[in-house]
Design a protein around this motif. Structure first.
Motif, PDB file in Angstrom:
ATOM      1  N   ALA A   1      -2.580  -1.821   5.916  1.00  0.00           N
ATOM      2  CA  ALA A   1      -2.663  -3.287   5.876  1.00  0.00           C
ATOM      3  C   ALA A   1      -3.655  -3.686   4.795  1.00  0.00           C
ATOM      4  O   ALA A   1      -4.623  -2.979   4.533  1.00  0.00           O
ATOM      5  N   ALA A   2      -3.382  -4.835   4.178  1.00  0.00           N
ATOM      6  CA  ALA A   2      -4.257  -5.344   3.134  1.00  0.00           C
ATOM      7  C   ALA A   2      -4.022  -6.834   2.977  1.00  0.00           C
ATOM      8  O   ALA A   2      -3.061  -7.388   3.518  1.00  0.00           O
ATOM      9  N   GLU A   3      -4.917  -7.465   2.233  1.00  0.00           N
ATOM     10  CA  GLU A   3      -4.745  -8.866   1.884  1.00  0.00           C
ATOM     11  C   GLU A   3      -4.308  -8.950   0.432  1.00  0.00           C
ATOM     12  O   GLU A   3      -4.777  -8.185  -0.412  1.00  0.00           O
ATOM     13  N   LEU A   4      -3.398  -9.878   0.177  1.00  0.00           N
ATOM     14  CA  LEU A   4      -2.922 -10.099  -1.188  1.00  0.00           C
ATOM     15  C   LEU A   4      -2.977 -11.586  -1.466  1.00  0.00           C
ATOM     16  O   LEU A   4      -2.108 -12.346  -1.046  1.00  0.00           O
ATOM     17  N   GLU A   5      -4.079 -12.008  -2.098  1.00  0.00           N
ATOM     18  CA  GLU A   5      -4.254 -13.391  -2.522  1.00  0.00           C
ATOM     19  C   GLU A   5      -3.942 -14.393  -1.415  1.00  0.00           C
ATOM     20  O   GLU A   5      -3.105 -15.272  -1.570  1.00  0.00           O
ATOM     21  N   GLY A   6      -4.581 -14.233  -0.261  1.00  0.00           N
ATOM     22  CA  GLY A   6      -4.419 -15.178   0.832  1.00  0.00           C
ATOM     23  C   GLY A   6      -3.338 -14.812   1.824  1.00  0.00           C
ATOM     24  O   GLY A   6      -3.242 -15.416   2.879  1.00  0.00           O
ATOM     25  N   GLY A   7      -2.540 -13.834   1.524  1.00  0.00           N
ATOM     26  CA  GLY A   7      -1.489 -13.390   2.442  1.00  0.00           C
ATOM     27  C   GLY A   7      -1.754 -11.962   2.886  1.00  0.00           C
ATOM     28  O   GLY A   7      -2.789 -11.378   2.566  1.00  0.00           O
TER      29      GLY A   7
ATOM     30  N   VAL B   1      -8.196  -3.198   2.028  1.00  0.00           N
ATOM     31  CA  VAL B   1      -7.184  -2.175   2.261  1.00  0.00           C
ATOM     32  C   VAL B   1      -7.636  -1.240   3.381  1.00  0.00           C
ATOM     33  O   VAL B   1      -8.738  -0.702   3.357  1.00  0.00           O
ATOM     34  N   ASN B   2      -6.777  -1.083   4.385  1.00  0.00           N
ATOM     35  CA  ASN B   2      -7.006  -0.146   5.494  1.00  0.00           C
ATOM     36  C   ASN B   2      -5.732   0.661   5.692  1.00  0.00           C
ATOM     37  O   ASN B   2      -4.640   0.098   5.642  1.00  0.00           O
ATOM     38  N   ALA B   3      -5.876   1.970   5.919  1.00  0.00           N
ATOM     39  CA  ALA B   3      -4.692   2.801   6.134  1.00  0.00           C
ATOM     40  C   ALA B   3      -4.989   3.887   7.161  1.00  0.00           C
ATOM     41  O   ALA B   3      -6.100   4.408   7.226  1.00  0.00           O
ATOM     42  N   TRP B   4      -3.982   4.175   7.948  1.00  0.00           N
ATOM     43  CA  TRP B   4      -4.030   5.265   8.910  1.00  0.00           C
ATOM     44  C   TRP B   4      -2.962   6.256   8.492  1.00  0.00           C
ATOM     45  O   TRP B   4      -1.773   5.917   8.458  1.00  0.00           O
ATOM     46  N   VAL B   5      -3.414   7.480   8.157  1.00  0.00           N
ATOM     47  CA  VAL B   5      -2.478   8.470   7.637  1.00  0.00           C
ATOM     48  C   VAL B   5      -2.544   9.748   8.452  1.00  0.00           C
ATOM     49  O   VAL B   5      -3.554  10.037   9.106  1.00  0.00           O
ATOM     50  N   ALA B   6      -1.451  10.491   8.417  1.00  0.00           N
ATOM     51  CA  ALA B   6      -1.385  11.807   9.051  1.00  0.00           C
ATOM     52  C   ALA B   6      -0.984  12.810   7.981  1.00  0.00           C
ATOM     53  O   ALA B   6      -0.099  12.539   7.164  1.00  0.00           O
ATOM     54  N   LEU B   7      -1.656  13.946   7.963  1.00  0.00           N
ATOM     55  CA  LEU B   7      -1.355  15.011   7.015  1.00  0.00           C
ATOM     56  C   LEU B   7      -0.697  16.156   7.768  1.00  0.00           C
ATOM     57  O   LEU B   7      -1.190  16.600   8.793  1.00  0.00           O
ATOM     58  N   ASP B   8       0.424  16.630   7.238  1.00  0.00           N
ATOM     59  CA  ASP B   8       1.150  17.726   7.869  1.00  0.00           C
ATOM     60  C   ASP B   8       1.719  18.607   6.768  1.00  0.00           C
ATOM     61  O   ASP B   8       2.768  18.296   6.200  1.00  0.00           O
ATOM     62  N   GLY B   9       0.990  19.650   6.436  1.00  0.00           N
ATOM     63  CA  GLY B   9       1.440  20.536   5.368  1.00  0.00           C
ATOM     64  C   GLY B   9       1.495  19.806   4.042  1.00  0.00           C
ATOM     65  O   GLY B   9       0.490  19.327   3.536  1.00  0.00           O
ATOM     66  N   HIS B  10       2.681  19.689   3.496  1.00  0.00           N
ATOM     67  CA  HIS B  10       2.863  19.025   2.208  1.00  0.00           C
ATOM     68  C   HIS B  10       3.347  17.596   2.349  1.00  0.00           C
ATOM     69  O   HIS B  10       3.869  17.021   1.390  1.00  0.00           O
ATOM     70  N   GLU B  11       3.182  17.000   3.533  1.00  0.00           N
ATOM     71  CA  GLU B  11       3.636  15.624   3.718  1.00  0.00           C
ATOM     72  C   GLU B  11       2.500  14.737   4.214  1.00  0.00           C
ATOM     73  O   GLU B  11       1.780  15.087   5.141  1.00  0.00           O
ATOM     74  N   VAL B  12       2.367  13.575   3.574  1.00  0.00           N
ATOM     75  CA  VAL B  12       1.416  12.556   3.985  1.00  0.00           C
ATOM     76  C   VAL B  12       2.240  11.424   4.587  1.00  0.00           C
ATOM     77  O   VAL B  12       3.133  10.882   3.936  1.00  0.00           O
TER      78      VAL B  12
END
Length: 182
Positions: free
Chosen positions: A32-38, A15-26
């Motif tokens: 992106a992640a892998e799920l059983e070969g996909g 699991v990899n994620a790029w997030v931005a925080l702005d006050g009360h909003e994420v």
């Protein structure tokens, strides 16, 4: 590095994620992640301290991902769903809507009306258009068959709803100790 969704058998890894925080909003810019070969990718937002249907909205794409329920079914799927809250009778449920194509699925449960009954409230709701042009296999004591399907599958608070068409492509079934080819 891995996540298991509550009441599901799948394990999401890498699991990899790029997030931005702005006050009360994420804002999930990209995940992106892998799920059983996909693969699974997602983007969307989550509002902290919001309530009702304004809390979150995520777009989730699957590519050749395997979804499963132990001792019941497994399916390799691709498609896109939207995850957003839905209020039913005053309770907020996570709800998925979208379209999914099934590359291959195997179902080994019996097909009876109680399969559609829900003894307790579900963890999440869904309304999914399901396209399975082939490789949809059912096997139990009474039938072994390959089907195609064009269905709308929905989980409501009190029931499972399945509407659409299925076609038997080939197989066999047993009735009164006799075996018939389809």
């Amino acid at each position: 590095d891995s996540v298991r969704v509550r009441e599901r058998d799948e394990i999401i890894t890498d699991v990899n994620a790029w997030v931005a925080l702005d006050g009360h909003e994420v804002t999930v810019m990209a995940a992106a992640a892998e799920l059983e070969g996909g693969t699974v990718t997602a983007r969307g937002n989550y509002r902290l301290f919001a309530g009702g249907t304004d809390t979150y909205r995520m777009s989730i794409r699957f590519q050749d991902a395997v979804v499963r329920e132990r001792a019941r079914y497994a399916a390799r799927v691709s498609g896109e769903v939207i995850l957003a809250p839905r209020v039913v009778e005053g309770r907020v449920y996570p709800s998925f809507t979208g379209e999914v194509t099934v590359d291959r699925a195997e179902y080994i449960g019996v097909i009876t009306p109680q399969d559609a009954a829900n003894p307790q409230p579900p963890t999440f709701l869904y309304d999914i258009k399901l396209d399975a042009p082939k490789h949809l296999f059912i096997a139990n004591d009474d039938i072994e068959a390959e089907l195609s399907a064009d269905l709308r599958v929905g989980q409501e608070v009190d029931r499972l709803v399945v509407q659409g068409t299925m076609e038997i492509l080939r197989g066999q079934y047993r009735l009164f100790l006799e075996e018939y080819r389809i």
